[in-house]
Write a protein that holds these residues in place. Structure first.
Motif: not given
Ligand SMILES: NC(=O)c1ccc[n+]([C@@H]2O[C@H](COP(=O)([O-])OP(=O)(O)OC[C@H]3O[C@@H](n4cnc5c(N)ncnc54)[C@H](O)[C@@H]3O)[C@@H](O)[C@H]2O)c1
Length: 359
Positions: A190-204, A229-235, A240-246
């Motif tokens: 959820k903190s990755c702020q991805c536009e589409e929901p991924i639901n990785l925890m359920n998937f796993l 998820l990674k692209i959403s954060v890196v974009n 790593e000035n803020g969000l990427r720290r997650i």
């Protein structure tokens, strides 16, 4: 086949990530097509070369074989690859192709970032960790005796070719190690702020047998989810000035454990999974998450074999955390869970961490 695009905001660089299960023998032609007539060198892990060298069929005289292991991500090899690139007369339009796990990707990317002030590089990740995490996002680095990844650069690749067929030969330990970073993405989704929901925890949770059995379609889906998820954060935060720290969730403890055990006892992904277990306990003791969520996280981790933390002197490991580059004079930027699939940054001193972990 899946094609994702990274658009890093700060330097406007765009590149594509191809995720598929095409024949490995086709890779060389596909990669060379993107390079047009430019020259290149290939940096490839020794093991990957022994398994796939013939099938990949890159010219011997342009191939640098890097020994395997975290210890190889060092200054000496950085210099050797540089020498090799110079001997092969690479020019500023030319490229470095990295074929292997995160070790090969990180050191090759760092060479590419500094060779003639920066040349192209292409990532062909061959471990689960590299497919889901390290090949995307442009963190490049080498280790020093003072700690991990202390010398490096943010330097984006020009193209990433992820082929899940490589993962068939990955041993169980290395595969599970990659799952350490995959689990991280589930817990921070959820903190990755991805536009589409991924639901990785359920998937796993729902597909763990297929994941553990390396089912091809499941792997293609899993890698796509993590990369999105990674692209959403890196974009949103390339440097790593803020969000990427997650993305460092689990990593403060992980890097300290790797340093403490001299990079020999555990793989990086294993350390990340243990780091997540450590962080879950910290968050719970601080009252940031409830017992139910703590159990849920621990249950998913245990499905993938991560049940118990290694028993080391916590005092020593926590002291090493202080030397991490994420620590400042005020304390350590610690990433902690705060609700379902969500994390936030907290500044903690090592003294506080010691108290919270009951030392
Ligand atoms: N740059 C980033 O954003 C980032 C993110 C996470 C981790 N990392 C770095 O990645 C590194 C860990 O990467 P890793 O887990 O891929 O380890 P690794 O590169 O050491 O590879 C693990 C082992 O798997 C073997 N291997 C690779 N591909 C194989 C295949 N297809 N079949 C059989 N064996 C194969 C290798 O030879 C090696 O022995 C660490 O140095 C870590 O710091 C970087």
């Amino acid at each position: 086949m899946c094609l994702l695009k990274v658009e890093v905001s700060e330097n406007k660089k765009e590149y594509q990530i191809h995720i598929n299960n095409k024949e490995i023998s086709l890779l060389k032609d596909i990669v060379c097509e993107t390079l047009k007539d430019n020259n290149y060198i290939v940096v490839i892990s020794k093991k990957v070369h022994s398994l796939y060298g013939k099938i990949l069929n890159f010219p011997k005289e342009r191939t640098f074989i890097l020994k395997d292991g975290e210890k190889e991500k060092n200054f000496k090899n950085y210099e050797k690859i540089m020498d090799f690139a110079l001997r092969c007369k690479l020019k500023r339009n030319d490229a470095i192709i990295a074929i292997g796990g995160g070790v090969v990707g990180d050191i090759s990317g760092f060479v590419a970032s500094t060779y003639m002030r920066g040349i192209k590089y292409i990532q062909i990740p061959t471990t689960l960790l590299a497919c889901t995490d390290s090949s995307v996002g442009g963190k490049t680095a080498i280790n020093t005796k003072y700690g991990k990844n202390l010398i490096g650069a943010f330097y984006q690749p020009d193209e990433v070719f992820i082929n899940v067929n490589f993962l068939k030969t990955l041993d169980k330990r290395q595969y599970n190690s990659g799952l350490g970073e995959v689990l991280k993405y589930a817990f921070i989704e959820k903190s990755c702020q991805c536009e589409e929901p991924i639901n990785l925890m359920n998937f796993l949770s729902e597909n763990y047998t297929k994941v553990l059995n390396k089912d091809t379609l499941t792997l293609l889906e899993l890698i796509k989810m993590c990369v999105k998820l990674k692209i959403s954060v890196v974009n949103k935060d390339e440097k790593e000035n803020g969000l990427r720290r997650i993305l460092n969730y689990g990593h403060t403890y992980a890097h300290a454990l790797e340093t403490f055990t001299n990079y020999r006892k555990y793989t990086h992904g294993e350390c990340v999974a243990y780091g997540i277990l450590f962080a879950i306990n910290l968050a719970y003791t601080l009252g940031k998450i409830d017992k139910e969520y703590k159990f849920l996280c621990e249950d998913i981790l245990s499905k993938y074999g991560y049940t118990e933390m290694p028993k080391y002197d916590k005092n020593k490991i926590i002291s090493i955390m202080d030397e991490d580059k994420k620590s400042t004079h005020k304390g350590i930027h610690y990433i902690l869970a705060d609700s379902y699939a969500s994390v936030q940054e907290e500044m903690l001193t090592t003294e506080q961490i010691k108290v919270l972990t009951g030392i």
